[in-house]
Write a protein that holds these residues in place. Structure first.
Motif, short mmCIF file in Angstrom:
data_model
loop_
_atom_site.label_atom_id
_atom_site.label_comp_id
_atom_site.label_asym_id
_atom_site.label_seq_id
_atom_site.Cartn_x
_atom_site.Cartn_y
_atom_site.Cartn_z
N ILE A 8 0.91 -1.19 -0.03
CA ILE A 8 0.10 -0.23 0.14
C ILE A 8 0.63 1.13 -0.17
CG2 ILE A 8 -1.65 1.52 1.31
CD1 ILE A 8 -3.34 -1.20 2.44
N GLY A 9 1.87 1.49 0.60
CA GLY A 9 2.96 2.34 0.89
C GLY A 9 3.88 2.72 -0.57
N CYS A 10 3.89 1.33 -1.37
CA CYS A 10 4.44 1.43 -2.26
C CYS A 10 5.85 1.61 -1.83
CB CYS A 10 4.50 2.66 -3.21
SG CYS A 10 2.98 3.38 -3.65
N LEU A 11 6.35 0.96 -1.00
CA LEU A 11 7.93 -0.14 -0.37
C LEU A 11 8.22 -1.21 -1.37
CD1 LEU A 11 7.68 1.43 3.06
CD2 LEU A 11 8.62 2.51 1.42
N ASP A 12 7.24 -1.92 -2.02
CA ASP A 12 7.00 -3.16 -2.43
C ASP A 12 5.64 -2.85 -3.05
OD1 ASP A 12 8.27 -5.07 -2.84
OD2 ASP A 12 7.86 -6.78 -1.36
N THR A 13 6.39 -4.08 -4.62
CA THR A 13 5.47 -4.45 -5.56
C THR A 13 5.22 -6.11 -5.43
OG1 THR A 13 7.22 -4.63 -6.60
CG2 THR A 13 6.31 -2.08 -7.25
N PRO A 14 3.73 -6.25 -5.85
CA PRO A 14 3.82 -7.45 -5.78
C PRO A 14 3.65 -8.08 -6.77
CG PRO A 14 1.27 -5.49 -6.49
CD PRO A 14 2.56 -5.16 -6.71
N THR A 15 3.92 -10.01 -6.22
CA THR A 15 4.06 -10.63 -7.64
C THR A 15 3.59 -10.62 -8.95
OG1 THR A 15 5.52 -12.19 -5.61
CG2 THR A 15 4.93 -13.04 -8.17
N SER A 16 1.53 -10.27 -8.15
CA SER A 16 0.67 -10.42 -9.57
C SER A 16 -0.36 -10.10 -8.13
CB SER A 16 0.87 -12.35 -10.00
OG SER A 16 -0.24 -12.66 -8.51
N GLY A 17 -1.79 -9.67 -9.29
CA GLY A 17 -1.94 -8.35 -8.98
C GLY A 17 -2.12 -7.14 -9.36
N LEU A 18 -3.47 -6.07 -8.81
CA LEU A 18 -3.42 -5.58 -9.55
C LEU A 18 -3.59 -3.95 -7.93
CD1 LEU A 18 -3.47 -2.50 -11.27
CD2 LEU A 18 -6.76 -3.68 -11.73
N TYR A 19 -2.71 -3.65 -8.06
CA TYR A 19 -3.21 -2.34 -7.02
C TYR A 19 -3.32 -1.15 -7.50
CZ TYR A 19 -1.70 1.52 -3.00
OH TYR A 19 -1.63 2.38 -2.39
N GLU A 20 -3.94 0.12 -7.37
CA GLU A 20 -4.51 1.42 -8.29
C GLU A 20 -4.80 1.76 -6.67
OE1 GLU A 20 -7.59 0.34 -11.53
OE2 GLU A 20 -7.62 -0.73 -10.18
N LEU A 21 -4.02 2.95 -7.30
CA LEU A 21 -3.74 4.70 -6.07
C LEU A 21 -3.78 5.48 -6.59
CD1 LEU A 21 -2.95 5.64 -3.58
CD2 LEU A 21 -0.95 5.85 -4.00
N ASN A 22 -5.24 5.93 -6.33
CA ASN A 22 -5.57 7.50 -6.55
C ASN A 22 -5.91 7.55 -8.63
OD1 ASN A 22 -7.21 9.95 -5.00
ND2 ASN A 22 -4.86 10.10 -4.87
N GLY A 23 -6.59 6.34 -8.60
CA GLY A 23 -6.63 6.05 -10.29
C GLY A 23 -5.52 6.25 -10.70
N MET A 24 -4.38 5.27 -10.15
CA MET A 24 -2.68 5.27 -11.18
C MET A 24 -2.68 3.97 -10.57
SD MET A 24 -0.30 8.68 -9.48
CE MET A 24 -0.71 8.11 -8.10
N ASN A 25 -2.11 3.70 -11.82
CA ASN A 25 -1.52 1.99 -11.50
C ASN A 25 -0.45 1.55 -10.84
OD1 ASN A 25 -1.37 -1.06 -11.96
ND2 ASN A 25 -1.35 -1.60 -14.49
N VAL A 26 -0.07 1.35 -9.89
CA VAL A 26 1.27 1.67 -9.15
C VAL A 26 1.63 -0.12 -9.32
CG1 VAL A 26 0.87 3.42 -9.03
CG2 VAL A 26 0.91 1.04 -6.99
N SER A 27 1.32 -1.09 -9.45
CA SER A 27 1.46 -2.71 -9.77
C SER A 27 2.65 -2.78 -10.38
CB SER A 27 0.54 -3.34 -10.07
OG SER A 27 -0.61 -3.30 -9.64
N ASP A 28 2.92 -1.85 -11.38
CA ASP A 28 4.21 -2.19 -12.37
C ASP A 28 5.00 -1.35 -12.34
OD1 ASP A 28 2.68 -5.03 -13.43
OD2 ASP A 28 1.18 -4.12 -14.41
N MET A 29 5.15 -0.61 -11.27
CA MET A 29 6.13 0.79 -11.99
C MET A 29 7.66 0.44 -11.70
SD MET A 29 3.68 4.18 -10.08
CE MET A 29 2.71 4.29 -10.94
#
Length: 239
Positions: free
Chosen positions: A54-75
């Motif tokens: 949630i804090g964008c200190l790590d990224t998921p292995t799979s799945g989708l994380y959207e924060l304030n309309g942005m896809n941060v999963s693959d950043m």
């Protein structure tokens, strides 16, 4: 209320020697703006991993994380750093203050990283310090402050960027119970002012300040329910 966070089938796997550890195993949830949420669970439940994602200190292995309309999963790391600095205010159990810098400079730090001009960032920092009731301690260093005052400095630093989320990891863990209650009263007041707050804690009495409790076990959501919220104190009680 508008949706702020959307997690869809989030999986996080760590490789530990020859073994794969599923820290998060298919987490799906939404958090709206101005919600006050506590994430709970025993050691190994996945709450720290969820906080890091949630804090964008790590990224998921799979799945989708959207924060304030942005896809941060693959950043990438640079993109995540920009999102962290703009969208998320962190409050840690250990305060993480610079010992040789005074309160004003500690609170200014995120704005220095953001490249804000000196005069503007000082005004923003003073405003955040006033919100946590520490104007008279602005030129003191951390070793001249009590534990509760240090945590207030950490909260002011988290607020100074006007983030979308205040993300607090065991924010009273290093404080005595009376000081811990004062800090939680401050969070209550900040929520009343319109801030979105996510607490990560293993303590029931701390979680009870939130309006919604999400319980994790073995990387899955075991429960998601409203808390029996205590009456919220007025901001005057936390100055």
């Amino acid at each position: 209320m508008a949706e702020l966070i959307r997690l869809t089938n989030i999986v996080k796997i760590y490789q530990v020697g020859d073994e794969q550890v599923h820290a998060l195993d298919g987490i799906t949830l939404q958090i709206r703006k101005n919600e006050y949420v506590a994430i709970m669970g025993p050691s190994g439940s996945g709450k720290s991993t969820m906080m890091n994602i949630i804090g964008c200190l790590d990224t998921p292995t799979s799945g989708l994380y959207e924060l304030n309309g942005m896809n941060v999963s693959d950043m990438d790391d640079n993109e995540l750093a920009r999102v962290r600095n703009k969208e998320i205010g962190f409050v840690f159990q250990t305060f993480n203050l610079l010992p040789r810098s005074n309160v004003l400079h500690n609170v200014e730090l995120p704005l220095i990283y953001a490249g804000m001009p000196a005069e503007e960032r000082r005004e923003r920092a003073k405003e955040a310090i006033a919100r946590v009731g520490l104007t008279e301690r602005m030129h003191h260093k951390p070793n001249e402050l009590s534990g509760g005052q240090r945590q207030r400095v950490a909260i002011a630093r988290a607020l100074v960027t006007h983030p979308s989320i205040l993300l607090a990891d065991e924010p009273t863990g290093n404080l005595d119970s009376k000081t811990g209650e004062e800090i939680m009263a401050l969070f209550d007041a900040l929520h009343k002012e319109g801030n979105t707050i996510i607490l990560v804690t293993h303590e029931e009495d701390i979680a009870s300040h939130a309006h919604r409790i999400i319980k994790l076990r073995d990387g899955k959501i075991e429960g998601d329910f409203p808390s029996r919220k205590r009456p919220t104190p007025s901001p005057a009680t936390v100055s």
